[in-house]
Design a protein around this motif. Structure first.
Motif, PDB file in Angstrom:
ATOM      1  N   GLU A   1      -0.781  -1.557   4.405  1.00  0.00           N
ATOM      2  CA  GLU A   1      -0.792  -2.994   4.096  1.00  0.00           C
ATOM      3  C   GLU A   1      -2.203  -3.563   4.228  1.00  0.00           C
ATOM      4  O   GLU A   1      -2.634  -4.375   3.411  1.00  0.00           O
ATOM      5  CB  GLU A   1       0.175  -3.740   5.015  1.00  0.00           C
ATOM      6  CG  GLU A   1       0.264  -5.222   4.742  1.00  0.00           C
ATOM      7  CD  GLU A   1       0.802  -5.546   3.349  1.00  0.00           C
ATOM      8  OE1 GLU A   1       0.393  -6.591   2.803  1.00  0.00           O
ATOM      9  OE2 GLU A   1       1.610  -4.775   2.813  1.00  0.00           O
ATOM     10  N   GLN A   2      -2.926  -3.125   5.246  1.00  0.00           N
ATOM     11  CA  GLN A   2      -4.301  -3.583   5.450  1.00  0.00           C
ATOM     12  C   GLN A   2      -5.184  -3.174   4.271  1.00  0.00           C
ATOM     13  O   GLN A   2      -5.979  -3.977   3.772  1.00  0.00           O
ATOM     14  CB  GLN A   2      -4.848  -3.002   6.759  1.00  0.00           C
ATOM     15  CG  GLN A   2      -6.225  -3.469   7.111  1.00  0.00           C
ATOM     16  CD  GLN A   2      -6.717  -2.835   8.410  1.00  0.00           C
ATOM     17  OE1 GLN A   2      -6.237  -1.786   8.827  1.00  0.00           O
ATOM     18  NE2 GLN A   2      -7.676  -3.476   9.042  1.00  0.00           N
ATOM     19  N   LYS A   3      -5.017  -1.938   3.794  1.00  0.00           N
ATOM     20  CA  LYS A   3      -5.812  -1.459   2.664  1.00  0.00           C
ATOM     21  C   LYS A   3      -5.461  -2.223   1.384  1.00  0.00           C
ATOM     22  O   LYS A   3      -6.341  -2.553   0.588  1.00  0.00           O
ATOM     23  CB  LYS A   3      -5.585   0.039   2.448  1.00  0.00           C
ATOM     24  CG  LYS A   3      -6.130   0.905   3.551  1.00  0.00           C
ATOM     25  CD  LYS A   3      -7.634   0.909   3.518  1.00  0.00           C
ATOM     26  CE  LYS A   3      -8.179   1.880   4.544  1.00  0.00           C
ATOM     27  NZ  LYS A   3      -9.630   1.851   4.606  1.00  0.00           N
TER      28      LYS A   3
ATOM     29  N   LYS B   1       1.243  -0.347   8.524  1.00  0.00           N
ATOM     30  CA  LYS B   1       0.238  -1.381   8.808  1.00  0.00           C
ATOM     31  C   LYS B   1      -1.102  -1.026   8.175  1.00  0.00           C
ATOM     32  O   LYS B   1      -1.777  -1.894   7.618  1.00  0.00           O
ATOM     33  CB  LYS B   1       0.086  -1.580  10.314  1.00  0.00           C
ATOM     34  CG  LYS B   1       1.231  -2.319  10.932  1.00  0.00           C
ATOM     35  CD  LYS B   1       0.950  -2.670  12.380  1.00  0.00           C
ATOM     36  CE  LYS B   1       2.165  -3.370  12.924  1.00  0.00           C
ATOM     37  NZ  LYS B   1       1.861  -4.634  13.534  1.00  0.00           N
ATOM     38  N   LEU B   2      -1.468   0.243   8.244  1.00  0.00           N
ATOM     39  CA  LEU B   2      -2.730   0.682   7.651  1.00  0.00           C
ATOM     40  C   LEU B   2      -2.683   0.515   6.133  1.00  0.00           C
ATOM     41  O   LEU B   2      -3.638   0.018   5.526  1.00  0.00           O
ATOM     42  CB  LEU B   2      -3.008   2.141   8.017  1.00  0.00           C
ATOM     43  CG  LEU B   2      -4.296   2.740   7.479  1.00  0.00           C
ATOM     44  CD1 LEU B   2      -5.510   1.975   7.994  1.00  0.00           C
ATOM     45  CD2 LEU B   2      -4.397   4.202   7.872  1.00  0.00           C
TER      46      LEU B   2
ATOM     47  N   GLN C   1      -4.273  -5.345   1.179  1.00  0.00           N
ATOM     48  CA  GLN C   1      -4.825  -6.697   1.308  1.00  0.00           C
ATOM     49  C   GLN C   1      -6.329  -6.694   1.080  1.00  0.00           C
ATOM     50  O   GLN C   1      -6.874  -7.605   0.445  1.00  0.00           O
ATOM     51  CB  GLN C   1      -4.481  -7.287   2.683  1.00  0.00           C
ATOM     52  CG  GLN C   1      -3.017  -7.586   2.878  1.00  0.00           C
ATOM     53  CD  GLN C   1      -2.466  -8.545   1.832  1.00  0.00           C
ATOM     54  OE1 GLN C   1      -3.101  -9.488   1.403  1.00  0.00           O
ATOM     55  NE2 GLN C   1      -1.233  -8.253   1.411  1.00  0.00           N
ATOM     56  N   GLU C   2      -6.989  -5.666   1.570  1.00  0.00           N
ATOM     57  CA  GLU C   2      -8.437  -5.534   1.372  1.00  0.00           C
ATOM     58  C   GLU C   2      -8.761  -5.351  -0.112  1.00  0.00           C
ATOM     59  O   GLU C   2      -9.701  -5.967  -0.639  1.00  0.00           O
ATOM     60  CB  GLU C   2      -8.938  -4.322   2.175  1.00  0.00           C
ATOM     61  CG  GLU C   2     -10.428  -4.192   2.252  1.00  0.00           C
ATOM     62  CD  GLU C   2     -10.812  -3.029   3.160  1.00  0.00           C
ATOM     63  OE1 GLU C   2     -11.535  -2.143   2.669  1.00  0.00           O
ATOM     64  OE2 GLU C   2     -10.379  -3.006   4.324  1.00  0.00           O
TER      65      GLU C   2
END
Length: 109
Positions: free
Chosen positions: A12-14, A9-10, A16-17
């Motif tokens: 994927e978040q990075k 999740k971390l 997307q950012e």
């Protein structure tokens, strides 16, 4: 939630950012096909043999079984008859066992 889920999740978040901020817009190779013949996952001492086999139209046993597994999964997804689906699932389990045994044998070498 496992550590792997949190990490995924971390990550994927990075990603997307970075997409949102345009950090991935000018990467080398953008718009070009991926090199799917990359042999980094093949042990160095086997790379030449794999290349010769591939060029001659032969593939390793584990790759052939993976192809058969993928085909069986597709057939199961499209199958409407319960009896036929059960038979296909049985074949899939057999192929999965053979694949596991081949991979275990390869790891133990």
């Amino acid at each position: 939630m496992s550590k792997l889920d949190v990490f995924s999740k971390l990550a994927e978040q990075k990603i997307q950012e970075a997409i949102k901020n345009g950090e991935l817009n000018n990467l080398p190779g953008k718009g070009k096909p991926l090199n799917l013949t990359d042999s980094r996952h093949i042990p160095p001492d086997l790379r030449m043999a794999y290349k010769v086999l591939k060029n001659s139209g032969m593939i390793p046993a584990e790759m052939e079984i993976k192809k058969e597994i993928a085909l069986l999964e597709q057939l199961i997804a499209q199958c409407t008859g319960e009896q036929e689906k059960g038979e296909l699932k049985h074949k899939l389990q057999e192929k999965a066992i053979v694949y596991s045994l081949l991979m275990e044998k390869r790891r133990s070498k």
